[in-house]
Design an enzyme around this catalytic site. Structure first.
Site, PDB file in Angstrom:
ATOM      1  N   ASP A   1      -0.574  -3.878   5.831  1.00  0.00           N
ATOM      2  CA  ASP A   1      -1.285  -3.467   7.041  1.00  0.00           C
ATOM      3  C   ASP A   1      -2.765  -3.767   6.892  1.00  0.00           C
ATOM      4  O   ASP A   1      -3.356  -3.540   5.831  1.00  0.00           O
ATOM      5  CB  ASP A   1      -1.094  -1.977   7.290  1.00  0.00           C
ATOM      6  CG  ASP A   1       0.358  -1.614   7.568  1.00  0.00           C
ATOM      7  OD1 ASP A   1       1.201  -2.515   7.562  1.00  0.00           O
ATOM      8  OD2 ASP A   1       0.629  -0.418   7.786  1.00  0.00           O
TER       9      ASP A   1
ATOM     10  N   ASP B   1       5.517   4.852   5.161  1.00  0.00           N
ATOM     11  CA  ASP B   1       6.461   3.928   5.790  1.00  0.00           C
ATOM     12  C   ASP B   1       6.643   2.647   4.994  1.00  0.00           C
ATOM     13  O   ASP B   1       7.437   1.783   5.382  1.00  0.00           O
ATOM     14  CB  ASP B   1       6.043   3.616   7.232  1.00  0.00           C
ATOM     15  CG  ASP B   1       4.648   3.012   7.347  1.00  0.00           C
ATOM     16  OD1 ASP B   1       3.751   3.446   6.608  1.00  0.00           O
ATOM     17  OD2 ASP B   1       4.448   2.122   8.200  1.00  0.00           O
ATOM     18  N   HIS B   2       5.952   2.547   3.865  1.00  0.00           N
ATOM     19  CA  HIS B   2       6.095   1.374   2.999  1.00  0.00           C
ATOM     20  C   HIS B   2       6.666   1.720   1.621  1.00  0.00           C
ATOM     21  O   HIS B   2       7.006   0.802   0.867  1.00  0.00           O
ATOM     22  CB  HIS B   2       4.750   0.672   2.835  1.00  0.00           C
ATOM     23  CG  HIS B   2       4.231   0.077   4.114  1.00  0.00           C
ATOM     24  ND1 HIS B   2       4.272  -1.273   4.390  1.00  0.00           N
ATOM     25  CD2 HIS B   2       3.681   0.654   5.206  1.00  0.00           C
ATOM     26  CE1 HIS B   2       3.763  -1.501   5.586  1.00  0.00           C
ATOM     27  NE2 HIS B   2       3.397  -0.333   6.105  1.00  0.00           N
TER      28      HIS B   2
ATOM     29  N   HIS C   1       0.852  -1.197   0.000  1.00  0.00           N
ATOM     30  CA  HIS C   1       0.000   0.000   0.000  1.00  0.00           C
ATOM     31  C   HIS C   1       0.880   1.236   0.000  1.00  0.00           C
ATOM     32  O   HIS C   1       2.108   1.149   0.126  1.00  0.00           O
ATOM     33  CB  HIS C   1      -0.980  -0.010   1.175  1.00  0.00           C
ATOM     34  CG  HIS C   1      -0.361   0.047   2.525  1.00  0.00           C
ATOM     35  ND1 HIS C   1       0.401  -0.978   3.055  1.00  0.00           N
ATOM     36  CD2 HIS C   1      -0.382   1.008   3.485  1.00  0.00           C
ATOM     37  CE1 HIS C   1       0.802  -0.669   4.265  1.00  0.00           C
ATOM     38  NE2 HIS C   1       0.362   0.547   4.553  1.00  0.00           N
TER      39      HIS C   1
ATOM     40  N   HIS D   1       1.124   3.996   1.964  1.00  0.00           N
ATOM     41  CA  HIS D   1       1.538   4.766   3.128  1.00  0.00           C
ATOM     42  C   HIS D   1       3.055   4.942   3.104  1.00  0.00           C
ATOM     43  O   HIS D   1       3.796   4.044   2.683  1.00  0.00           O
ATOM     44  CB  HIS D   1       1.099   4.086   4.424  1.00  0.00           C
ATOM     45  CG  HIS D   1      -0.323   4.402   4.791  1.00  0.00           C
ATOM     46  ND1 HIS D   1      -1.075   3.585   5.607  1.00  0.00           N
ATOM     47  CD2 HIS D   1      -1.128   5.456   4.472  1.00  0.00           C
ATOM     48  CE1 HIS D   1      -2.291   4.113   5.760  1.00  0.00           C
ATOM     49  NE2 HIS D   1      -2.335   5.242   5.086  1.00  0.00           N
TER      50      HIS D   1
ATOM     51  N   HIS E   1      -7.623  -1.727   5.412  1.00  0.00           N
ATOM     52  CA  HIS E   1      -6.690  -0.785   6.023  1.00  0.00           C
ATOM     53  C   HIS E   1      -7.055   0.687   5.797  1.00  0.00           C
ATOM     54  O   HIS E   1      -6.206   1.558   5.941  1.00  0.00           O
ATOM     55  CB  HIS E   1      -5.278  -1.051   5.518  1.00  0.00           C
ATOM     56  CG  HIS E   1      -4.219  -0.292   6.249  1.00  0.00           C
ATOM     57  ND1 HIS E   1      -4.118  -0.261   7.632  1.00  0.00           N
ATOM     58  CD2 HIS E   1      -3.201   0.495   5.794  1.00  0.00           C
ATOM     59  CE1 HIS E   1      -3.096   0.502   7.990  1.00  0.00           C
ATOM     60  NE2 HIS E   1      -2.520   0.965   6.886  1.00  0.00           N
TER      61      HIS E   1
END
Length: 309
Positions: free
Chosen positions: A211, A67-68, A63, A65, A140
């Protein structure tokens, strides 16, 4: 086949854990590495390992976000300076193409290798006969996928003694039989490979989830998996908070493993609220529900041995 964790934290980098990324090492199987997510500083983490960026063949993003994905443009750019000249294919949700093309364009980055970007939907996203990768939507808040990587079954062991008994000397015929090919001899008789091979060797299955809240698609992806990688952002008993923030608890991750019949569970995406001692408590908590549970740590490697016939 080995799974190497490059980052195992949640949300932001921390001293104990960097943000999410993991490398599926397929060096023996296909001479390459597949990345799953690429959080900030993933390429820095790689410097502390034996991984070679030029070996990276595919990158699967769960996904969008930060932090990914924040480490992805930098990694792709650096790969050009590290001997990488083979194609890299990036798979991810809608928007990954715009993100990458904009980042690389604005920064003036030039890649010396072909970059293919595939924006995925649910279903089979890759299949070359050796490995199949399926994706399903998770829960998520934003589009988040889980991936199921299935290795094709391998031919059984060649029964060389049986071929010798049939008067077939070692040579090219053995190779053809080993590959499952029928062979017609000079006298017109046909050798059926099934008569000269042991039981087929079942391929391995790895489920790597993005997530998510607890959901049925997670169970589907993890069905009979040799390894399930599942987030555990919250401790058991914090299900209400986990639901509010679209994440899972240790107990919920264990529940997915149990319902799916997975052989092993590895918890990741651990909040920085949990220090080393508290992280061990999360592990013991999960093991109370599903004994075959492990806790991901940066640079931890899990070996997935071949199935015995």
């Amino acid at each position: 086949m080995e799974l190497l964790f490059l980052g195992t934290g949640a949300g932001i980098p921390a001293k104990l854990r960097n943000v999410t990324s993991m490398a599926l090492k397929l060096l023996d199987e296909r001479g390459s590495v597949w990345l799953f997510d690429c959080g900030e500083a993933t390429q820095h983490q790689i410097l502390h390992t034996s991984l070679k960026p030029r070996r990276i063949e595919k990158i699967f993003i769960t996904h969008l976000h930060g932090d990914h994905i924040y480490g992805l443009p930098g990694l792709l750019s650096s790969r050009s300076f590290q001997g990488g000249d083979s194609e890299v294919e990036v798979f991810g949700p809608k928007g990954i193409e715009l993100y990458l093309k904009t980042s690389l364009s604005i920064s003036g980055s030039y890649l010396k290798y072909p970059l293919k970007i595939t924006e995925i939907e649910e279903g089979v996203v890759f299949d070359d006969g050796q490995f199949r990768v399926e994706a399903l939507l998770l829960d998520h808040g934003i589009t988040s996928y889980g991936y199921r990587i299935t290795e094709a079954d391998r031919p059984g062991t060649l029964l060389a003694g049986k071929l010798e008994e049939a008067g077939i000397p070692p040579g090219p015929i053995y190779k053809k039989i080993k590959s499952g090919e029928k062979v017609t001899l000079e006298n017109g008789s046909i050798l059926d490979p099934s008569d000269y091979l042991g039981p087929r060797q079942k391929g391995r299955i790895v489920a790597i989830l993005g997530d998510t809240r607890y959901c049925e698609n997670a169970i589907r992806l993890a069905k009979d998996a040799d390894l399930l990688v599942h987030e555990a952002t919250f401790a058991a008993g914090e299900e209400a908070m986990a639901h509010e923030y679209f994440h899972s608890t240790t107990a919920q991750a264990a529940g997915v493993a149990i319902k799916a019949g997975a052989k092993k569970l590895c918890l990741t995406h651990i909040s920085s609220r949990y220090d080393r001692h508290a992280s061990r408590e999360l592990l013991e908590e999960a093991r109370g529900f599903f004994e075959s549970t492990d806790l991901a740590e940066d640079f931890k490697e899990i070996v997935l041995p071949l199935h015995q016939p």
